[in-house]
Write a protein that holds these residues in place. Structure first.
Motif, PDB file in Angstrom:
ATOM      1  N   LEU A  84     -40.140   6.456 -25.221  1.00 37.74           N
ATOM      2  CA  LEU A  84     -41.183   7.273 -25.846  1.00 37.74           C
ATOM      3  C   LEU A  84     -42.516   6.975 -25.180  1.00 37.74           C
ATOM      4  CD1 LEU A  84     -42.428   9.079 -28.138  1.00 37.74           C
ATOM      5  CD2 LEU A  84     -42.570   6.987 -29.516  1.00 37.74           C
ATOM      6  N   ALA A  85     -43.201   8.029 -24.740  1.00 37.12           N
ATOM      7  CA  ALA A  85     -44.535   7.899 -24.156  1.00 37.12           C
ATOM      8  C   ALA A  85     -45.466   8.869 -24.861  1.00 37.12           C
ATOM      9  CB  ALA A  85     -44.506   8.182 -22.659  1.00 37.12           C
ATOM     10  N   ALA A  86     -46.754   8.576 -24.796  1.00 34.76           N
ATOM     11  CA  ALA A  86     -47.744   9.440 -25.445  1.00 34.76           C
ATOM     12  C   ALA A  86     -49.078   9.327 -24.722  1.00 34.76           C
ATOM     13  CB  ALA A  86     -47.900   9.071 -26.917  1.00 34.76           C
ATOM     14  N   ASP A  87     -49.882  10.356 -24.886  1.00 34.64           N
ATOM     15  CA  ASP A  87     -51.237  10.329 -24.350  1.00 34.64           C
ATOM     16  C   ASP A  87     -52.123  11.184 -25.252  1.00 34.64           C
ATOM     17  OD1 ASP A  87     -52.871   9.351 -21.981  1.00 34.64           O
ATOM     18  OD2 ASP A  87     -53.397  11.471 -21.987  1.00 34.64           O
ATOM     19  N   THR A  88     -53.345  10.725 -25.468  1.00 37.24           N
ATOM     20  CA  THR A  88     -54.285  11.423 -26.339  1.00 37.24           C
ATOM     21  C   THR A  88     -55.569  11.714 -25.584  1.00 37.24           C
ATOM     22  OG1 THR A  88     -53.398  10.319 -28.313  1.00 37.24           O
ATOM     23  CG2 THR A  88     -55.604  11.269 -28.490  1.00 37.24           C
ATOM     24  N   THR A  89     -56.078  12.915 -25.766  1.00 37.27           N
ATOM     25  CA  THR A  89     -57.364  13.247 -25.166  1.00 37.27           C
ATOM     26  C   THR A  89     -58.215  14.001 -26.178  1.00 37.27           C
ATOM     27  OG1 THR A  89     -58.415  14.114 -23.160  1.00 37.27           O
ATOM     28  CG2 THR A  89     -56.738  15.494 -24.180  1.00 37.27           C
ATOM     29  N   VAL A  90     -59.508  13.815 -26.041  1.00 39.17           N
ATOM     30  CA  VAL A  90     -60.482  14.492 -26.889  1.00 39.17           C
ATOM     31  C   VAL A  90     -61.138  15.588 -26.051  1.00 39.17           C
ATOM     32  CG1 VAL A  90     -62.725  14.200 -28.050  1.00 39.17           C
ATOM     33  CG2 VAL A  90     -60.879  12.535 -28.414  1.00 39.17           C
ATOM     34  N   VAL A  91     -61.316  16.770 -26.644  1.00 33.05           N
ATOM     35  CA  VAL A  91     -61.835  17.922 -25.903  1.00 33.05           C
ATOM     36  C   VAL A  91     -62.959  18.574 -26.699  1.00 33.05           C
ATOM     37  CG1 VAL A  91     -61.266  20.153 -24.870  1.00 33.05           C
ATOM     38  CG2 VAL A  91     -59.561  18.319 -24.890  1.00 33.05           C
ATOM     39  N   LEU A  92     -64.073  18.784 -26.043  1.00 31.26           N
ATOM     40  CA  LEU A  92     -65.191  19.510 -26.641  1.00 31.26           C
ATOM     41  C   LEU A  92     -65.631  20.603 -25.677  1.00 31.26           C
ATOM     42  CD1 LEU A  92     -67.334  19.811 -28.911  1.00 31.26           C
ATOM     43  CD2 LEU A  92     -68.773  18.225 -27.602  1.00 31.26           C
TER      44      LEU A  92
END
Length: 207
Positions: A84-92
């Motif tokens: 299991l892998a994951a990545d999070t990004t914030v976008v404005l």
């Protein structure tokens, strides 16, 4: 679909928040860390490509992490388990906000987020034998208007510096958030409903 031999997975992430979330839903896991040291070549580059859209970016990075971790598992001759892998990004406003490198970057990011609604995209991928499953969850987060004292105090803490966008919803920045629309656990770094669904599809069972 066959049940996994020991009902266990590998988590390709060093995030303590993702570990906490997996424990919350009773997933038994081992950590399989990818290289991200400045002194050695990284296994997966998180550099945004020219003109790359946020959803494409976070999906690409997550898939690459899952595949790299699977290859590492095979190279080390570890027991075969789902990765299991994951990545999070914030976008404005279409701009991707990664992890701030220093106080100045954290302050600038949080100043931009102040009084605005931004998106948090968390992509998850599960790789197991010939199966590769992926899902990207998007939530909207609205910040109140932050004053200079709030910004300074938060940036003087340790919280902003290992988190996309410079904040964590599970920490003291929760007092800045006036509204969320989406998945709390997804904003935290691992959408649990979707994660459980993908893990069930590769044979993990939940008590």
């Amino acid at each position: 679909m066959m049940k996994l031999l020991d009902n266990k997975i590998y988590l390709a992430s060093k995030s303590p928040r993702r570990r906490e979330l997996l424990r919350q839903i009773g997933v038994n896991f081992e950590i399989l860390l990818l290289r991200d040291s400045a002194t050695r070549p990284v296994d997966v580059s998180e550099t945004v490509l020219p003109d790359e859209l946020p959803a494409a970016y976070v999906t690409r990075v997550t898939n690459a992490k899952a595949e790299a971790a699977w290859d590492m598992m095979e190279l080390r001759k570890l027991p075969i388990r789902p990765v299991l892998a994951a990545d999070t990004t914030v976008v404005l406003n279409g701009v991707i906000y990664g992890k701030p490198a220093n106080r100045s970057e954290a302050h600038a990011m949080l100043t931009s987020l102040s009084g605005q609604t931004h998106q948090v995209l968390t992509s998850i991928a599960v790789h197991y034998k010939k199966q590769h499953l992926e899902f990207t969850q998007t939530s909207a987060v609205t910040f109140c208007t932050l004053n200079k004292n709030q910004l300074d105090q938060y940036c003087d803490s340790l919280e902003p510096y290992d988190k996309a966008g410079g904040y964590g919803i599970q920490g003291s920045a929760a007092k800045f958030i006036s509204h969320i629309d989406g998945s709390y656990s997804g904003i935290m770094g691992l959408p649990l409903f979707e994660t459980a669904k993908l893990l069930t599809e590769v044979g993990l069972t939940f008590s």
